[in-house]
Design a protein around this motif. Structure first.
Motif, PDB file in Angstrom:
ATOM      1  N   LEU A 231       0.806  -1.225   0.000  1.00  0.00           N
ATOM      2  CA  LEU A 231       0.000   0.000   0.000  1.00  0.00           C
ATOM      3  C   LEU A 231       0.840   1.278   0.000  1.00  0.00           C
ATOM      4  O   LEU A 231       0.441   2.284  -0.573  1.00  0.00           O
ATOM      5  N   LYS A 232       1.966   1.238   0.692  1.00  0.00           N
ATOM      6  CA  LYS A 232       2.793   2.445   0.862  1.00  0.00           C
ATOM      7  C   LYS A 232       1.920   3.632   1.300  1.00  0.00           C
ATOM      8  O   LYS A 232       1.831   4.653   0.626  1.00  0.00           O
ATOM      9  N   PRO A 233       1.259   3.500   2.444  1.00  0.00           N
ATOM     10  CA  PRO A 233       0.310   4.531   2.882  1.00  0.00           C
ATOM     11  C   PRO A 233       0.994   5.848   3.217  1.00  0.00           C
ATOM     12  O   PRO A 233       2.186   5.880   3.537  1.00  0.00           O
ATOM     13  N   LYS A 234       0.213   6.895   3.155  1.00  0.00           N
ATOM     14  CA  LYS A 234       0.715   8.213   3.557  1.00  0.00           C
ATOM     15  C   LYS A 234       0.475   8.438   5.045  1.00  0.00           C
ATOM     16  O   LYS A 234       1.256   9.121   5.713  1.00  0.00           O
ATOM     17  N   VAL A 235      -0.633   7.843   5.563  1.00  0.00           N
ATOM     18  CA  VAL A 235      -0.988   7.985   6.978  1.00  0.00           C
ATOM     19  C   VAL A 235      -1.325   6.608   7.548  1.00  0.00           C
ATOM     20  O   VAL A 235      -2.081   5.847   6.940  1.00  0.00           O
ATOM     21  N   ILE A 236      -0.744   6.294   8.698  1.00  0.00           N
ATOM     22  CA  ILE A 236      -1.092   5.083   9.434  1.00  0.00           C
ATOM     23  C   ILE A 236      -1.790   5.507  10.723  1.00  0.00           C
ATOM     24  O   ILE A 236      -1.211   6.245  11.526  1.00  0.00           O
ATOM     25  N   VAL A 237      -3.026   5.085  10.904  1.00  0.00           N
ATOM     26  CA  VAL A 237      -3.768   5.386  12.126  1.00  0.00           C
ATOM     27  C   VAL A 237      -3.697   4.164  13.034  1.00  0.00           C
ATOM     28  O   VAL A 237      -4.206   3.094  12.690  1.00  0.00           O
TER      29      VAL A 237
END
Length: 225
Positions: A147-153
């Protein structure tokens, strides 16, 4: 391979996992005994795979499936009180197409958001061991890689500490707290929230307003971060 095909392949591996004997025994016992309210339902009783938008820029990392929620329905935060608190918030923020989550075929879809967990099987007393978390960590690592996320919650301290471990981000100043925000060297934002468990929501430790602020902050990070 597309993100979707990679995630589909990974999720089949997750569903087939039997690494942790204690968790295999417990998840299957819960599925066999059942709760009286769901006695006529067929429980999932297997590891719960990730769920959401394969092109998501936001990744939620939770703790583990609920005994009579995800372990029954087979989808993260579906069919229990935690999901009953979380999905309306995601709907209000525009990350979900509907505020309810009751089964895998209820029509729920997520936009720009994917849900994972620190442990994929329901643990006794909701407490996975370090060894069990370590056994599950490669699945989360692969989701992050795909995914290479921008935000991890991170929902809860265990999720926060697991993400830091994956990225070898050992900063003594980084402490878990609701609303705490940190940025990794690779640019990824880590945003912390109390877990939407009944233990937190019924006591007022986590309110609707507090949770909505998390998702508003997430959207701001996507737009401006």
């Amino acid at each position: 391979m597309t993100n979707k095909s990679q995630l589909d392949k990974l999720n089949q591996e997750i569903i087939a996992c039997r690494k942790c004997a204690r968790l295999v025994a417990w998840r299957e016992e819960v599925a066999r005994v059942k709760r009286r309210a769901y006695i006529d339902q067929e429980y999932w009783g297997k590891p719960v795979p990730g769920f959401g938008d394969p092109k998501a820029r936001v990744l939620i990392v939770g703790l583990a499936p609920g005994a009579h929620g995800s372990n029954r329905t087979g989808r993260s935060f579906t069919g229990d009180a935690s999901g009953g608190f979380m999905y309306p918030a995601l709907y209000r923020a525009g990350f979900a197409n509907q505020p309810t989550a009751v089964s895998r075929d209820d029509g729920l879809t997520l936009k720009d958001l994917y849900i994972a967990a620190s442990a994929r099987c329901v643990p006794p007393d909701n407490k996975p061991t370090q060894e069990e978390l370590n056994n599950c960590q490669p699945y989360l690592e692969r989701e992050l890689h795909i995914l290479k996320p921008k935000v991890i919650v991170c929902l809860g301290r265990i999720a926060f500490e697991r993400v830091l471990r994956i990225y070898s981000a050992r900063n003594s100043a980084w402490k878990f707290g609701h609303g705490a925000l940190y940025q990794l060297e690779n640019g990824i934002w880590i945003l912390c929230s109390y877990h939407p468990s009944q233990q937190n929501t019924l006591t007022g430790k986590l309110t609707v307003k507090m949770f909505d602020e998390i998702w508003a902050r997430t959207k701001s990070l996507l737009e401006n971060g």
